[in-house]
Design a protein around this motif. Structure first.
Motif, PDB file in Angstrom:
ATOM      1  N   LEU A  84       0.466  -1.268  -0.279  1.00 24.10           N
ATOM      2  CA  LEU A  84       0.037  -0.112   0.238  1.00 24.10           C
ATOM      3  C   LEU A  84       0.623   1.225   0.289  1.00 24.10           C
ATOM      4  CD1 LEU A  84      -2.880   1.539   0.373  1.00 24.10           C
ATOM      5  CD2 LEU A  84      -2.532   0.976   2.442  1.00 24.10           C
ATOM      6  N   ARG A  85       2.163   1.095   0.849  1.00 24.94           N
ATOM      7  CA  ARG A  85       2.907   1.915   0.261  1.00 24.94           C
ATOM      8  C   ARG A  85       3.632   2.531  -0.853  1.00 24.94           C
ATOM      9  NH1 ARG A  85       6.918   3.555   5.606  1.00 24.94           N
ATOM     10  NH2 ARG A  85       8.926   5.209   4.123  1.00 24.94           N
ATOM     11  N   CYS A  86       3.898   1.665  -1.126  1.00 26.94           N
ATOM     12  CA  CYS A  86       4.187   2.029  -2.794  1.00 26.94           C
ATOM     13  C   CYS A  86       2.872   1.880  -3.756  1.00 26.94           C
ATOM     14  CB  CYS A  86       4.837   0.366  -2.884  1.00 26.94           C
ATOM     15  SG  CYS A  86       5.700  -0.682  -2.599  1.00 26.94           S
ATOM     16  N   VAL A  87       1.715   2.021  -3.606  1.00 28.37           N
ATOM     17  CA  VAL A  87       0.166   2.368  -4.082  1.00 28.37           C
ATOM     18  C   VAL A  87       0.487   4.390  -3.726  1.00 28.37           C
ATOM     19  CG1 VAL A  87      -1.315   2.751  -4.486  1.00 28.37           C
ATOM     20  CG2 VAL A  87      -0.328   0.383  -4.513  1.00 28.37           C
ATOM     21  N   ALA A  88       1.219   4.215  -2.197  1.00 27.45           N
ATOM     22  CA  ALA A  88       0.577   6.098  -2.207  1.00 27.45           C
ATOM     23  C   ALA A  88       1.791   6.777  -2.543  1.00 27.45           C
ATOM     24  CB  ALA A  88       0.838   5.924  -0.598  1.00 27.45           C
TER      25      ALA A  88
END
Length: 230
Positions: free
Chosen positions: A103-107
């Motif tokens: 999710l942090r990668c998507v953010a």
């Protein structure tokens, strides 16, 4: 690390690597590479497989974002990055229930899209809302878990402008208090992890990581007004 100048040699070196297709399979960059095993490393960087199953978002989303920020527009690499970014954002909207690291990668990809002023090329509002909703679900409310492997507020909330801050402001400031209170006697922060083996090498790596954490925490405290900016 941010580079205002896309012509910086480090940026150009990264772009050259990404353009080469190395460590990539089916439009996905591998999360780990076999050569990791030949050097001292943390156990989670060891690899026994060439599978890209864990790499769909991590690190592919971040690398696609890097391309959108720094590659020459209309280049073959830029078009590849745009295509991958669209594929990943479509996939994410279909199933946004990701764990904290992907999710942090998507953010991060969304931050790159905004930096490059490409919001109109994506369903940006829907993506940002989905990231916020999943962020709020993932962040641990239990301060007792913050020194272990858990999702602290600061994992996603980097400034008062971060998605989810309005809903989690109180918890974020609780973590800022926690950060200030958990410095060791030397005034810095101990690591919450270690390596299995490589004790001599980890002793060196530990100090590098401590320096990194000091920088991250000081920037965080400054961003939320806990220390003055000089």
């Amino acid at each position: 690390m941010e580079f205002e100048n896309g012509g910086h040699p480090v940026v150009q070196g990264i772009l050259k690597y990404l353009d080469s297709g190395a460590d990539m399979e089916d439009r996905t960059w591998r999360n780990v590479v076999a050569s990791n095993n030949d050097y001292p490393h943390a156990p989670w960087w060891h690899t026994d497989s060439n599978s890209t199953a864990r790499s769909i978002y991590n690190p592919t989303a971040i690398l696609a974002g890097f391309i959108l920020k720094y590659a020459v527009r209309n280049s073959a690499l830029y078009e590849r990055g745009m295509g991958i970014a669209r594929e990943l954002t479509d996939l994410f909207l279909q199933d946004p229930a990701l764990e904290m690291h992907p999710l942090r990668c998507v953010a991060t990809l969304l931050e790159c899209i905004a930096w490059a002023e490409l919001q109109e090329q994506f369903p940006y509002v829907s993506l940002k809302e989905a990231v916020k909703v999943q962020t709020i679900q993932l962040i641990s409310r239990d301060e007792g878990q913050w020194n272990g492997y858990s999702c602290r507020p600061s994992f996603f909330l980097k400034s008062p402008q971060s998605p989810g801050y309005a809903e989690l402001a109180g918890l974020m400031h609780q973590e800022l208090d926690h950060i200030v209170e958990t410095r060791n006697p030397e005034g810095v922060w101990n690591l919450t992890w270690t390596w299995a083996g490589y004790e001599r090498e980890f002793a060196i790596s530990e100090n590098w990581w401590k320096a990194h954490i000091v920088i991250e925490n000081m920037l965080l405290l400054r961003e939320f007004g806990r220390i003055a900016e000089h």
